[in-house]
Every structure is written in C-alpha cells, then in structure tokens.
Scaffold this motif. Structure first.
Motif, PDB file in Angstrom:
ATOM      1  N   UNK A  96       0.833  -1.206   0.000  1.00  0.00           N
ATOM      2  CA  UNK A  96       0.000   0.000   0.000  1.00  0.00           C
ATOM      3  C   UNK A  96       0.866   1.254   0.000  1.00  0.00           C
ATOM      4  N   UNK A  97       1.889   1.250   0.854  1.00  0.00           N
ATOM      5  CA  UNK A  97       2.803   2.380   0.968  1.00  0.00           C
ATOM      6  C   UNK A  97       4.096   1.872   1.590  1.00  0.00           C
ATOM      7  N   UNK A  98       5.240   2.242   1.027  1.00  0.00           N
ATOM      8  CA  UNK A  98       6.509   1.778   1.588  1.00  0.00           C
ATOM      9  C   UNK A  98       6.737   2.374   2.981  1.00  0.00           C
ATOM     10  N   UNK A  99       6.235   3.589   3.230  1.00  0.00           N
ATOM     11  CA  UNK A  99       6.329   4.148   4.578  1.00  0.00           C
ATOM     12  C   UNK A  99       5.540   3.298   5.566  1.00  0.00           C
ATOM     13  N   UNK A 100       4.323   2.945   5.188  1.00  0.00           N
ATOM     14  CA  UNK A 100       3.502   2.099   6.059  1.00  0.00           C
ATOM     15  C   UNK A 100       4.171   0.753   6.308  1.00  0.00           C
ATOM     16  N   UNK A 101       4.734   0.180   5.258  1.00  0.00           N
ATOM     17  CA  UNK A 101       5.383  -1.133   5.388  1.00  0.00           C
ATOM     18  C   UNK A 101       6.532  -1.059   6.390  1.00  0.00           C
ATOM     19  N   UNK A 102       7.349  -0.014   6.279  1.00  0.00           N
ATOM     20  CA  UNK A 102       8.480   0.129   7.193  1.00  0.00           C
ATOM     21  C   UNK A 102       8.017   0.338   8.633  1.00  0.00           C
ATOM     22  N   UNK A 103       6.979   1.145   8.810  1.00  0.00           N
ATOM     23  CA  UNK A 103       6.460   1.376  10.162  1.00  0.00           C
ATOM     24  C   UNK A 103       5.962   0.080  10.790  1.00  0.00           C
ATOM     25  N   UNK A 104       5.268  -0.730  10.015  1.00  0.00           N
ATOM     26  CA  UNK A 104       4.778  -2.004  10.534  1.00  0.00           C
ATOM     27  C   UNK A 104       5.936  -2.940  10.864  1.00  0.00           C
ATOM     28  N   UNK A 105       6.969  -2.924  10.022  1.00  0.00           N
ATOM     29  CA  UNK A 105       8.140  -3.756  10.262  1.00  0.00           C
ATOM     30  C   UNK A 105       8.865  -3.323  11.542  1.00  0.00           C
ATOM     31  N   UNK A 106       8.990  -2.009  11.730  1.00  0.00           N
ATOM     32  CA  UNK A 106       9.652  -1.476  12.922  1.00  0.00           C
ATOM     33  C   UNK A 106       8.911  -1.838  14.205  1.00  0.00           C
ATOM     34  N   UNK A 107       7.597  -1.976  14.109  1.00  0.00           N
ATOM     35  CA  UNK A 107       6.813  -2.321  15.296  1.00  0.00           C
ATOM     36  C   UNK A 107       7.022  -3.769  15.731  1.00  0.00           C
ATOM     37  N   UNK A 108       7.620  -4.569  14.843  1.00  0.00           N
ATOM     38  CA  UNK A 108       7.797  -5.996  15.129  1.00  0.00           C
ATOM     39  C   UNK A 108       9.250  -6.388  15.386  1.00  0.00           C
ATOM     40  N   UNK A 109      10.200  -5.632  14.855  1.00  0.00           N
ATOM     41  CA  UNK A 109      11.599  -6.037  14.954  1.00  0.00           C
ATOM     42  C   UNK A 109      12.528  -4.840  14.829  1.00  0.00           C
ATOM     43  N   UNK A 110      13.760  -5.025  15.233  1.00  0.00           N
ATOM     44  CA  UNK A 110      14.774  -4.003  15.042  1.00  0.00           C
ATOM     45  C   UNK A 110      15.235  -4.022  13.587  1.00  0.00           C
ATOM     46  N   UNK A 111      15.457  -2.836  13.047  1.00  0.00           N
ATOM     47  CA  UNK A 111      15.890  -2.723  11.655  1.00  0.00           C
ATOM     48  C   UNK A 111      17.154  -1.872  11.608  1.00  0.00           C
ATOM     49  N   UNK A 112      18.113  -2.321  10.842  1.00  0.00           N
ATOM     50  CA  UNK A 112      19.370  -1.589  10.701  1.00  0.00           C
ATOM     51  C   UNK A 112      19.113  -0.222  10.063  1.00  0.00           C
ATOM     52  N   UNK A 113      19.815   0.791  10.579  1.00  0.00           N
ATOM     53  CA  UNK A 113      19.667   2.128  10.007  1.00  0.00           C
ATOM     54  C   UNK A 113      20.056   2.128   8.533  1.00  0.00           C
ATOM     55  N   UNK A 114      19.363   2.952   7.767  1.00  0.00           N
ATOM     56  CA  UNK A 114      19.563   3.100   6.319  1.00  0.00           C
ATOM     57  C   UNK A 114      18.989   1.933   5.532  1.00  0.00           C
ATOM     58  N   UNK A 115      18.230   1.052   6.189  1.00  0.00           N
ATOM     59  CA  UNK A 115      17.527   0.004   5.448  1.00  0.00           C
ATOM     60  C   UNK A 115      16.502   0.653   4.513  1.00  0.00           C
ATOM     61  N   UNK A 116      16.299   0.026   3.364  1.00  0.00           N
ATOM     62  CA  UNK A 116      15.435   0.586   2.323  1.00  0.00           C
ATOM     63  C   UNK A 116      14.388  -0.444   1.918  1.00  0.00           C
ATOM     64  N   UNK A 117      13.151   0.016   1.796  1.00  0.00           N
ATOM     65  CA  UNK A 117      12.076  -0.787   1.216  1.00  0.00           C
ATOM     66  C   UNK A 117      11.672  -0.118  -0.090  1.00  0.00           C
ATOM     67  N   UNK A 118      11.709  -0.876  -1.177  1.00  0.00           N
ATOM     68  CA  UNK A 118      11.334  -0.343  -2.482  1.00  0.00           C
ATOM     69  C   UNK A 118      10.229  -1.209  -3.070  1.00  0.00           C
ATOM     70  N   UNK A 119       9.248  -0.571  -3.698  1.00  0.00           N
ATOM     71  CA  UNK A 119       8.113  -1.299  -4.265  1.00  0.00           C
ATOM     72  C   UNK A 119       7.948  -0.950  -5.735  1.00  0.00           C
ATOM     73  N   UNK A 120       7.642  -1.962  -6.542  1.00  0.00           N
ATOM     74  CA  UNK A 120       7.326  -1.720  -7.948  1.00  0.00           C
ATOM     75  C   UNK A 120       5.977  -1.033  -8.084  1.00  0.00           C
ATOM     76  N   UNK A 121       5.080  -1.341  -7.151  1.00  0.00           N
ATOM     77  CA  UNK A 121       3.745  -0.739  -7.209  1.00  0.00           C
ATOM     78  C   UNK A 121       3.276  -0.394  -5.801  1.00  0.00           C
TER      79      UNK A 121
END
Length: 241
Positions: free
Chosen positions: A9-34
């Motif tokens: 739906x949104x790469x920002x939303x995806x990252x926020x949901x991921x952060x709520x579940x686990x630690x993520x390395x700084x500068x990690x990137x989520x990219x979507x084709x759509x």
C-alpha cells in the motif's frame, strides 16, 4: 538491508509495521514496484506507473540531529537528491519544504514521518517517489514530469537509486549542528522561486511576495509587495503554480 516488494500500500507504512515488530538496521530501504496507496504531502496521492519509477522508503535514527532541527533532515534529503539530479542538467530546484522540481514541473515527492521524544530525534521514515521513466501521467496532478521526459533517455532505475542513497547518506552522516549555516545556504541556493515575486495563497488569501529566507525550524519567511515580512509554517501557505 534492501527489501524489494512487488506491491504494497505504501513503503512508509510497510516500514512502520516492520519497525513495530523487529529491530531494523539504520539506512535500510524498502522499495516497491507498485504502491496502491502511495502518499504525498498534504494528504495527496502519488501516481507511479509500475516498473517505471522509484518508490522507496528509508529508515533513519537521527540521534545526532536535535529535535528542534528536524527540518535539517528535510534539507539533507532534498539536497542529497539534488546532488545527483544536477548530473542530468540544469533546472532542478527544491520547492519548500522538500519536493524536487524541474523548472515548473514536479519530479520528486518526499514524505518524512518523524518520531520524537522530548529533545531526542528517535526515528525518521523517509518516503521518496521519483518519476524516472514514466511518459504518460493520468492523475489530476497538475504538473508531473519524469527524467525520461527531461533527458529523452531511459534511465537505469537501480543505478539512480544507488547514487541517490549514497548522496543522501554522505550528507546525513556529515551533518553537524554548527554547520547549519552552510546547510541553509545550500538549501536557499536551490530553493524554487527564490528570486522574484510570485503569488502565494493561504486558506483565505491570495497575495504576491518574495522569499526572504527559511528559519532553522523550517518556517518560510515571505516579504509582501508592501514590505511586510510574514512567517509561515508548512501547510499554512502554498505556492500558486
């Protein structure tokens, strides 16, 4: 970490949901084709033809930036992108607070969502949409343009992504509070319509003014035709395009 998605739906939303579940390395990137619900500033949607553009989000932990200077992150991101786009030729600018334009047309949209605790800048999720190879825009957005339309050439999207991430990180890691003047001067140099008098609008007013500067907290300083200086926060005033 680079996480590639076919659709979200949104790469920002995806990252926020991921952060709520686990630690993520700084500068990690989520990219979507759509992106099915890509978001821009002011609640606008972001049109992007699948497989033609770059829509991605970066997670940052800007503890070295004071919470009072969170606008510095916006400047760092937009200037990092400009550093790379200038290689394609002249005409690129930053439309306050952080969209990237080519002449009078919009090329890049940026949405930064910050999490602060007191004086500490905890997390920033930086969403970026870049029109790369799209040639036909169907939404009601008034002035989109792509790099292919500017250059007449197909652009390697992932090479561009790598260059832009490197440029952003270079500025990000070199940020020091005592260098704010240098950062502000660079930002003003590339500010959209930073010379001359133009129409601006508020919720209930249309007026002509020139840009006098940007405060450290991101407020835009305008001087009206009668010499009055007025200060605006984001969403309190907009350009008339």
């Amino acid at each position: 970490m680079l996480l590639q998605l076919e659709e979200t739906d949104s790469t920002n939303n995806y990252l926020k949901q991921l952060l709520s579940k686990q630690e993520i390395e700084e500068c990690s990137v989520v990219i979507a084709e759509k992106q099915t619900s890509g978001r821009g500033q002011r609640g606008n949607s972001w049109e992007s033809e699948p497989g033609k553009n770059l829509t991605f989000s970066i997670v940052l932990y800007p503890h070295h930036i004071p919470a009072s200077r969170q606008f510095a992150l916006s400047q760092i991101i937009s200037l990092g992108i400009i550093d790379i786009l200038q290689k394609f030729g002249p005409g690129f600018s930053i439309k306050w607070p952080n969209d990237i334009y080519w002449n009078e047309k919009k090329l890049v949209g940026i949405l930064i969502e910050n999490e602060l605790t007191g004086h500490t800048f905890n997390t920033a999720i930086v969403g970026i949409g870049i029109n790369v190879n799209q040639e036909l825009f169907l939404s009601t957005a008034p002035n989109p343009i792509s790099l292919k339309q500017i250059t007449g050439k197909d652009i390697d999207r992932y090479s561009l992504l790598s260059d832009i991430l490197n440029a952003i990180m270079k500025r990000y890691y070199h940020y020091e509070e005592n260098n704010d003047k240098t950062l502000n001067d660079s930002y003003m140099k590339f500010l959209f319509r930073n010379n001359g008098t133009y129409f601006f609008k508020t919720e209930n007013e249309l007026f002509k003014a020139s840009i006098k500067g940007i405060e450290n907290d991101g407020h835009l300083i305008l001087e009206t035709e009668n010499g009055e200086e007025r200060k605006f926060a984001f969403k309190e005033v907009s350009y008339v395009l």
